[in-house]
Design an enzyme around this catalytic site. Sequence first.
Site, PDB file in Angstrom:
ATOM      1  N   ASP A  45     -53.924  18.972 -11.514  1.00  9.35           N
ATOM      2  CA  ASP A  45     -54.905  19.310 -10.285  1.00  9.35           C
ATOM      3  C   ASP A  45     -55.377  17.999  -9.802  1.00  9.35           C
ATOM      4  OD1 ASP A  45     -56.376  21.680  -8.688  1.00  9.35           O
ATOM      5  OD2 ASP A  45     -58.041  19.973  -9.451  1.00  9.35           O
ATOM      6  N   TYR A  50     -59.960  12.103  -5.110  1.00 11.08           N
ATOM      7  CA  TYR A  50     -60.184  11.470  -6.574  1.00 11.08           C
ATOM      8  C   TYR A  50     -59.620   9.951  -6.635  1.00 11.08           C
ATOM      9  CZ  TYR A  50     -60.620  16.758  -7.581  1.00 11.08           C
ATOM     10  OH  TYR A  50     -60.943  17.952  -7.478  1.00 11.08           O
ATOM     11  N   LYS A  79     -54.884  18.167  -2.806  1.00 13.72           N
ATOM     12  CA  LYS A  79     -56.030  18.758  -1.805  1.00 13.72           C
ATOM     13  C   LYS A  79     -56.208  17.997  -0.404  1.00 13.72           C
ATOM     14  CE  LYS A  79     -58.456  20.750  -5.570  1.00 13.72           C
ATOM     15  NZ  LYS A  79     -58.467  19.296  -6.554  1.00 13.72           N
ATOM     16  N   HIS A 112     -59.562  21.531   0.554  1.00 13.29           N
ATOM     17  CA  HIS A 112     -60.573  21.222  -0.369  1.00 13.29           C
ATOM     18  C   HIS A 112     -61.785  21.666  -0.220  1.00 13.29           C
ATOM     19  CE1 HIS A 112     -61.286  17.547  -3.471  1.00 13.29           C
ATOM     20  NE2 HIS A 112     -62.121  18.545  -3.766  1.00 13.29           N
ATOM     21  N   SER A 168     -60.150  25.981  -1.310  1.00 11.66           N
ATOM     22  CA  SER A 168     -60.883  25.646  -2.412  1.00 11.66           C
ATOM     23  C   SER A 168     -62.213  25.937  -1.805  1.00 11.66           C
ATOM     24  CB  SER A 168     -60.722  24.522  -2.997  1.00 11.66           C
ATOM     25  OG  SER A 168     -61.734  23.984  -3.764  1.00 11.66           O
ATOM     26  N   GLU A 278     -56.695  14.549 -28.422  1.00  9.54           N
ATOM     27  CA  GLU A 278     -56.913  15.656 -29.340  1.00  9.54           C
ATOM     28  C   GLU A 278     -57.635  16.693 -28.771  1.00  9.54           C
ATOM     29  OE1 GLU A 278     -58.247  12.636 -29.469  1.00  9.54           O
ATOM     30  OE2 GLU A 278     -60.280  12.663 -30.170  1.00  9.54           O
TER      31      GLU A 278
HETATM   32  P1  NAD Z   1     -64.849  19.980 -16.818  1.00  4.75           P
HETATM   33  O1  NAD Z   1     -65.743  21.286 -16.631  1.00  4.75           O
HETATM   34  O2  NAD Z   1     -63.377  20.098 -16.974  1.00  4.75           O
HETATM   35  O3  NAD Z   1     -65.631  19.049 -17.779  1.00  4.75           O
HETATM   36  C1  NAD Z   1     -65.456  17.689 -18.067  1.00  4.75           C
HETATM   37  C2  NAD Z   1     -66.190  17.190 -19.238  1.00  4.75           C
HETATM   38  O4  NAD Z   1     -66.206  17.962 -20.358  1.00  4.75           O
HETATM   39  C3  NAD Z   1     -65.926  15.740 -19.417  1.00  4.75           C
HETATM   40  O5  NAD Z   1     -66.916  15.046 -19.714  1.00  4.75           O
HETATM   41  C4  NAD Z   1     -65.062  15.868 -20.798  1.00  4.75           C
HETATM   42  O6  NAD Z   1     -65.129  15.010 -21.604  1.00  4.75           O
HETATM   43  C5  NAD Z   1     -65.852  17.195 -21.339  1.00  4.75           C
HETATM   44  N1  NAD Z   1     -64.896  18.034 -22.218  1.00  4.75           N
HETATM   45  C6  NAD Z   1     -63.583  18.347 -21.794  1.00  4.75           C
HETATM   46  N2  NAD Z   1     -63.063  18.955 -22.819  1.00  4.75           N
HETATM   47  C7  NAD Z   1     -63.941  19.040 -23.913  1.00  4.75           C
HETATM   48  C8  NAD Z   1     -64.093  19.785 -25.256  1.00  4.75           C
HETATM   49  N3  NAD Z   1     -63.027  20.319 -25.741  1.00  4.75           N
HETATM   50  N4  NAD Z   1     -65.176  19.555 -25.912  1.00  4.75           N
HETATM   51  C9  NAD Z   1     -66.206  18.470 -25.656  1.00  4.75           C
HETATM   52  N5  NAD Z   1     -66.179  18.244 -24.241  1.00  4.75           N
HETATM   53  C10 NAD Z   1     -65.311  18.381 -23.580  1.00  4.75           C
HETATM   54  O7  NAD Z   1     -65.233  19.016 -15.579  1.00  4.75           O
HETATM   55  P2  NAD Z   1     -64.842  18.879 -13.997  1.00  4.75           P
HETATM   56  O8  NAD Z   1     -64.010  17.495 -13.914  1.00  4.75           O
HETATM   57  O9  NAD Z   1     -65.745  19.008 -13.076  1.00  4.75           O
HETATM   58  O10 NAD Z   1     -63.616  19.999 -13.680  1.00  4.75           O
HETATM   59  C11 NAD Z   1     -62.231  20.013 -13.861  1.00  4.75           C
HETATM   60  C12 NAD Z   1     -61.419  19.707 -13.147  1.00  4.75           C
HETATM   61  O11 NAD Z   1     -61.617  20.872 -11.799  1.00  4.75           O
HETATM   62  C13 NAD Z   1     -61.667  18.454 -12.044  1.00  4.75           C
HETATM   63  O12 NAD Z   1     -61.072  17.524 -12.850  1.00  4.75           O
HETATM   64  C14 NAD Z   1     -60.814  18.717 -10.808  1.00  4.75           C
HETATM   65  O13 NAD Z   1     -59.529  18.480 -11.181  1.00  4.75           O
HETATM   66  C15 NAD Z   1     -61.340  20.180 -10.577  1.00  4.75           C
HETATM   67  N6  NAD Z   1     -62.455  20.264  -9.640  1.00  4.75           N
HETATM   68  C16 NAD Z   1     -62.159  20.731  -8.458  1.00  4.75           C
HETATM   69  C17 NAD Z   1     -63.257  20.967  -7.449  1.00  4.75           C
HETATM   70  C18 NAD Z   1     -62.944  21.081  -5.896  1.00  4.75           C
HETATM   71  O14 NAD Z   1     -63.977  20.931  -5.398  1.00  4.75           O
HETATM   72  N7  NAD Z   1     -61.903  22.004  -5.881  1.00  4.75           N
HETATM   73  C19 NAD Z   1     -64.604  20.333  -7.790  1.00  4.75           C
HETATM   74  C20 NAD Z   1     -64.643  19.716  -9.428  1.00  4.75           C
HETATM   75  C21 NAD Z   1     -63.651  19.804 -10.031  1.00  4.75           C
END
Ligand code: NAD
Length: 321
Positions: A45, A50, A79, A112, A168, A278
């Site tokens: 994604d 980004y 997006k 987006h 989105s 992991e």
């Molecule tokens: P996320 O909810 O995936 O959280 C990421 C954080 O959680 C990071 O700090 C990571 O180290 C930690 N993490 C991940 N897996 C873990 C685990 N198993 N245990 C402990 N910590 C863990 O955050 P995000 O990046 O906000 O959202 C995911 C994706 O969604 C983004 O990368 C993007 O592709 C998408 N996104 C889209 C929009 C939009 O406007 N359409 C907005 C935000 C995010």
Amino acid sequence: MASPTLKLNSGYDMPQVGFGLWKVDNAVCADTVYNAIKAGYRLFDGACDYGNEKECGEGVARAIKDGLVKREDLFIVSKLWQTFHDEDKVEPITRRQLADWQIDYFDLFLVHFPAALEYVDPSVRYPPGWFYDGKSEVRWSKTTTLQQTWGAMERLVDKGLARSIGVSNYQAQSVYDALIYARIKPATLQIEHHPYLQQPDLVSLAQTEGIVVTAYSSFGPTGFMELDMPRAKSVAPLMDSPVIKALADKHRRTPAQVLLRWATQRGIAVIPKTSRPEVMAQNLDNTSFDLDSEDLAKIADMDLNIRFNKPTNYFSANKLY
Ligand code: NAD
């Protein structure tokens, strides 16, 4: 571990568990994508915003060259940024994004945010971000409607540049409007969705209309802590929540797996992000257990209706947070 797939209204199958690319540093992005493919991820994604699509493309190209996957095994999502909503700007920027990814079609291309910003020429600044002058001035477009932008998105499908298109950050009214004017229905709706922001009516509206919901920021405030966002620090991390920890113990999984399963079990796709191999494997493996109705009710009680990814959260005293 492979992800299950969801059938889109465009006829294509989309992996239900994918990999998020927001805030993946350029320096490690190609390796991160490569490692995620190795870990079994097939959906990526991305977005113009980004600022790492070139590096994503390098990771994909290396994985294909090394024989890990073929292009057709992957499901690449990107997006349209808000400064490119004008009808004549959509195709040129999509072609540039495809070139950055080193591919000739996106599996899914999303609007987006449902708000057009004034055009910023990519030679001036790329990615353009929210601010017209790169520092402080947000200029909303006074000319382009979402219907016009959607028409240009549909032409991407006609030309084979995107197989499916979606939206989105739309709320109910913009989804209803799109369903009225769309020649090609949105295939997916990507929204912020976690126990602190559940949006049950919006999820139900989309699913009833045959639009697959993708949850982003499944871990709630955690992803926004990386931006030092005060709103994210104002609530307890979801992974430390006693409710989520108790469910993780009960099912012998991690809190992250419980948070992801809460979405996937209800037919929602997820796109968690991490740079650690992991943890990549752990997040991908979230569909091999089920929460029971009592578990789901406990999580339903956690809704705070708090939104982290709100444009105005990024505009404070010219500071990004
Ligand atoms: P996320 O909810 O995936 O959280 C990421 C954080 O959680 C990071 O700090 C990571 O180290 C930690 N993490 C991940 N897996 C873990 C685990 N198993 N245990 C402990 N910590 C863990 O955050 P995000 O990046 O906000 O959202 C995911 C994706 O969604 C983004 O990368 C993007 O592709 C998408 N996104 C889209 C929009 C939009 O406007 N359409 C907005 C935000 C995010």
